[in-house]
Design an enzyme around this catalytic site. Sequence first.
Site, PDB file in Angstrom:
ATOM      1  N   TYR A  90       0.838  -1.199   0.000  1.00  0.00           N
ATOM      2  CA  TYR A  90       0.000   0.000   0.000  1.00  0.00           C
ATOM      3  C   TYR A  90       0.872   1.247   0.000  1.00  0.00           C
ATOM      4  O   TYR A  90       1.899   1.306   0.692  1.00  0.00           O
ATOM      5  CB  TYR A  90      -0.904   0.029   1.229  1.00  0.00           C
ATOM      6  CG  TYR A  90      -1.935   1.143   1.190  1.00  0.00           C
ATOM      7  CD1 TYR A  90      -2.993   1.100   0.293  1.00  0.00           C
ATOM      8  CD2 TYR A  90      -1.836   2.248   2.030  1.00  0.00           C
ATOM      9  CE1 TYR A  90      -3.925   2.120   0.231  1.00  0.00           C
ATOM     10  CE2 TYR A  90      -2.763   3.281   1.987  1.00  0.00           C
ATOM     11  CZ  TYR A  90      -3.814   3.205   1.075  1.00  0.00           C
ATOM     12  OH  TYR A  90      -4.736   4.223   1.021  1.00  0.00           O
TER      13      TYR A  90
ATOM     14  N   PHE B 204      -5.492   9.702  -3.346  1.00  0.00           N
ATOM     15  CA  PHE B 204      -4.283   9.213  -4.017  1.00  0.00           C
ATOM     16  C   PHE B 204      -3.843   7.986  -3.236  1.00  0.00           C
ATOM     17  O   PHE B 204      -3.364   8.108  -2.106  1.00  0.00           O
ATOM     18  CB  PHE B 204      -3.184  10.272  -4.008  1.00  0.00           C
ATOM     19  CG  PHE B 204      -1.880   9.842  -4.650  1.00  0.00           C
ATOM     20  CD1 PHE B 204      -1.415  10.454  -5.793  1.00  0.00           C
ATOM     21  CD2 PHE B 204      -1.104   8.817  -4.109  1.00  0.00           C
ATOM     22  CE1 PHE B 204      -0.205  10.070  -6.384  1.00  0.00           C
ATOM     23  CE2 PHE B 204       0.087   8.423  -4.679  1.00  0.00           C
ATOM     24  CZ  PHE B 204       0.542   9.048  -5.824  1.00  0.00           C
ATOM     25  N   GLU B 205      -4.030   6.831  -3.814  1.00  0.00           N
ATOM     26  CA  GLU B 205      -3.574   5.611  -3.160  1.00  0.00           C
ATOM     27  C   GLU B 205      -3.183   4.598  -4.221  1.00  0.00           C
ATOM     28  O   GLU B 205      -3.762   4.540  -5.303  1.00  0.00           O
ATOM     29  CB  GLU B 205      -4.645   5.028  -2.238  1.00  0.00           C
ATOM     30  CG  GLU B 205      -5.938   4.635  -2.922  1.00  0.00           C
ATOM     31  CD  GLU B 205      -6.909   3.930  -1.983  1.00  0.00           C
ATOM     32  OE1 GLU B 205      -6.523   3.563  -0.863  1.00  0.00           O
ATOM     33  OE2 GLU B 205      -8.074   3.722  -2.387  1.00  0.00           O
ATOM     34  N   ILE B 206      -2.159   3.810  -3.908  1.00  0.00           N
ATOM     35  CA  ILE B 206      -1.688   2.764  -4.811  1.00  0.00           C
ATOM     36  C   ILE B 206      -1.636   1.469  -4.010  1.00  0.00           C
ATOM     37  O   ILE B 206      -1.136   1.452  -2.870  1.00  0.00           O
ATOM     38  CB  ILE B 206      -0.295   3.101  -5.382  1.00  0.00           C
ATOM     39  CG1 ILE B 206      -0.359   4.432  -6.139  1.00  0.00           C
ATOM     40  CG2 ILE B 206       0.205   1.983  -6.298  1.00  0.00           C
ATOM     41  CD1 ILE B 206       0.957   4.877  -6.741  1.00  0.00           C
TER      42      ILE B 206
ATOM     43  N   ARG C  17      -9.697   2.180   5.249  1.00  0.00           N
ATOM     44  CA  ARG C  17      -8.465   1.762   4.570  1.00  0.00           C
ATOM     45  C   ARG C  17      -7.302   1.765   5.558  1.00  0.00           C
ATOM     46  O   ARG C  17      -6.510   0.822   5.607  1.00  0.00           O
ATOM     47  CB  ARG C  17      -8.140   2.714   3.412  1.00  0.00           C
ATOM     48  CG  ARG C  17      -6.909   2.298   2.631  1.00  0.00           C
ATOM     49  CD  ARG C  17      -7.191   1.106   1.696  1.00  0.00           C
ATOM     50  NE  ARG C  17      -7.873   1.560   0.506  1.00  0.00           N
ATOM     51  CZ  ARG C  17      -9.139   1.266   0.197  1.00  0.00           C
ATOM     52  NH1 ARG C  17      -9.863   0.506   1.013  1.00  0.00           N
ATOM     53  NH2 ARG C  17      -9.693   1.693  -0.911  1.00  0.00           N
TER      54      ARG C  17
END
Length: 537
Positions: free
Chosen positions: A398, A459-461, A496
């Site tokens: 993450y 904004f998350e990967i 999350r």
Amino acid sequence: GEAAGCFAIAGRMSGQVLHLLSAAHSYHKAGEDSRAFALYGAAVRKDPESVDAWNDYSFALSQRQHYQEAEWAARKSLAVRRTGDALFMVANHIMGQKRLGAACEVYKEAHEEAPASMDITHNLGYCRHLTNDTKGAVEAALVTCELYVYAKGTTGEGKDQAPMYLAGLASALRRRGLLSLAVAVLGSLTQPEEGVKFTRVIINDHLRVHRSQAEYAVNLVREFLDLQRPIPPLPLPKPALPITLKPSRPTLEMVDGAVITYLIGNKTEHYLDIKDSLTSLHIHFLKRRPYPVIVFHEGLGAPQMEALRELYPHLLFHRLDEAFLKAPNVNLTEVPKIIGGHASVGYRHMCRFFSGSMFQYPLLDKFTWFWRLDSDSFILGDIETDPFVRMRDGKNVYGYMGVGREDDYLTTGLWPATRDYMAARGIKQTPKLLQQYISDGQDGLVKGDWDRSYYYTNFEIGYLPFFRDEKYQSYFRHLEKLGGFYHYRWGDAPIRLLGVAIHAKPAFVYRFTDIPYSHKVFVVLPDKVRSEAKIAM
């Protein structure tokens, strides 16, 4: 309920408007709208000349999104006393009805009545933005910021609204094609370091305005506009590439199985924002690394899709399957229609989708990595290192950019539910990553409780196998059964953080700090970008 009843009895006995309004407020807060609106009606009938009664009635109606009725009540207040604030309230309710042209006209009247009100000029700029009057939007937003930096403005919120005003000016400049000026304005919004402790219980309370930078940027914009320089064209020639999810030959290394995702609703601003977001993403990243992009939507039209494909050809538009939006075990007639004045049931569908069901979506089955951006997420400068490469090479599961803190009323029952989940899974000690988000009792919270921190998921990967795994999905299912998404508006951002912090080791969670980025008032500008834009370090 008992307090409301007492106020109602007192109001009937004394005939005082104040008692009637106090009872109405209590019932409204408790969600008993029929009683509340009856009492608001009684108050304005008792004293039709009471500006406070009409304003309170209007505000309560707008809170339930009864905008037409709210406009009626606001106009009654306006008839009693014509002020800039009264016109401002009328315009806000017209905006709620999507009558944008009419709203702009009333905002202009309000500005004439109260030329020093930053709230009024800010909303006038936003309204012009929605009507595609980009020149007018910049001018109104600039006037708002000039009132702020020269301390000539008046507003109900004071300096606490300054980050929003500056972000509004940056947004208007970006829509106008003035990207370098937008970055200069955003440079006045400073962010905390990694270890900053929060001291107030509101979202974005850690943001600060660099006053001298704000003044420099505002003067720069005014000088540019006064000189009437032509707007430089964006480097976006219409692509002649075929529409496909298979990227063309990249100029740099790319990661297999990686995809960028957006989800947009039906509002005008969502479409306008994603145009700007895709533009900035293409300029600063996709033109060298043409990853596929999926746009989940709820009803984009064919002309809108074609316009977005002109910005970037490797787009797939997909209308979301309703089965993945709606929880099977919740009776939607029993949940609040609106929470916090903004969270409709549709918004809560989105929170649930991003929290867990997204990772089971069939369209994503062939992908290993996802990079989620919101429609109002903007890349502000070149991305030197591919974030997918960084995630893959670091074996991270993450990646995120920032941490915020959720409002108390939006986390009702979430931490007890999470503790129950950990107990049921035999997790007796607080996981190491979660420990840094447990209150020490010095911030007004209960010692040992989660401090309501969340990852900024705009904004998350992520590594999709981690989120598809039974561990993460079992946590999502546990929360889903409790119905908190719909009854309390549990958000995907705190879920999350909790889901990752419980199931991931700290070494495999990565914070990006060198990607130039903004989302509303959250801004990350690395030193190199600040130097190029002549922003104070």
